[in-house]
Design a protein around this motif. Structure first.
Motif, short mmCIF file in Angstrom:
data_model
loop_
_atom_site.label_atom_id
_atom_site.label_comp_id
_atom_site.label_asym_id
_atom_site.label_seq_id
_atom_site.Cartn_x
_atom_site.Cartn_y
_atom_site.Cartn_z
N LEU A 27 0.84 -1.20 0.00
CA LEU A 27 0.00 0.00 0.00
C LEU A 27 0.88 1.25 0.00
N PRO A 28 0.42 2.39 -0.55
CA PRO A 28 1.21 3.63 -0.54
C PRO A 28 1.35 4.18 0.88
N HIS A 29 2.43 4.94 1.12
CA HIS A 29 2.71 5.54 2.43
C HIS A 29 1.62 6.55 2.76
N HIS A 30 1.11 6.50 3.98
CA HIS A 30 0.03 7.40 4.41
C HIS A 30 0.58 8.81 4.66
N VAL A 31 -0.09 9.82 4.13
CA VAL A 31 0.24 11.22 4.37
C VAL A 31 -1.01 11.87 4.94
N SER A 32 -0.89 12.46 6.11
CA SER A 32 -2.03 13.07 6.79
C SER A 32 -2.51 14.32 6.06
N ALA A 33 -3.79 14.46 5.95
CA ALA A 33 -4.38 15.66 5.34
C ALA A 33 -4.51 16.77 6.37
N ARG A 34 -4.54 16.41 7.65
CA ARG A 34 -4.72 17.40 8.72
C ARG A 34 -3.41 17.92 9.31
N HIS A 35 -2.41 17.09 9.42
CA HIS A 35 -1.15 17.46 10.08
C HIS A 35 -0.05 17.65 9.03
#
Length: 146
Positions: free
Chosen positions: A13-21
């Motif tokens: 799965l692709p690396h998670h990038v936060s939309a909030r932080h």
């Protein structure tokens, strides 16, 4: 486990990038893992202790007399602005001792009251810190004295 590994379902799965932080910079991320500096200034104190200084040489009476004669010669030739080289002791501002320095220049004034020598270039030397004086002014005279 049927021949599969525990994380096979998420490994690609692709690396998670936060939309909030906002993403933390590499510098800030590294800083959170740096050692705690409980002894602020300790390294500077150790380096200062390691820094070497020289002891000041105490001149014998003959050497003091020679310096006095050389200073008198300079006084007599001040109007010619003689160029000389001084070796002098520079006391350390932070610890006992200091370092020997050499400076060359044209003598502008010898201040008898303050025991200072002023060079045209702006340097100011303390007479009591002198170790030696050399210059063209003393050529021949030194041989004559011996």
């Amino acid at each position: 486990m049927n021949g599969t590994h525990e994380y096979d379902d998420i490994i690609n799965l692709p690396h998670h990038v936060s939309a909030r932080h906002p993403q933390m910079s590499m510098y800030d991320r590294a800083a959170q893992f740096s050692p705690f500096a409980a002894l602020t200034g300790h390294d500077a104190a150790i380096k200062e202790t390691e820094r070497l200084t020289e002891e000041r040489v105490e001149l014998d009476e003959d050497s003091k007399e020679l310096l006095d004669e050389q200073l008198q010669m300079i006084r007599e030739h001040l109007d010619e602005r003689p160029e000389v080289t001084f070796t002098y002791f520079e006391p350390d501002e932070r610890k006992q001792g200091g370092a020997y320095q050499t400076i060359s220049g044209r003598v502008k004034k010898i201040d008898e009251y303050e025991h200072r020598i002023l060079l045209e270039e702006g340097a100011v030397l303390r007479v009591e810190h002198l170790l030696s004086i050399e210059g063209e002014l003393f050529r021949g005279w030194m041989d004559f004295e011996k």
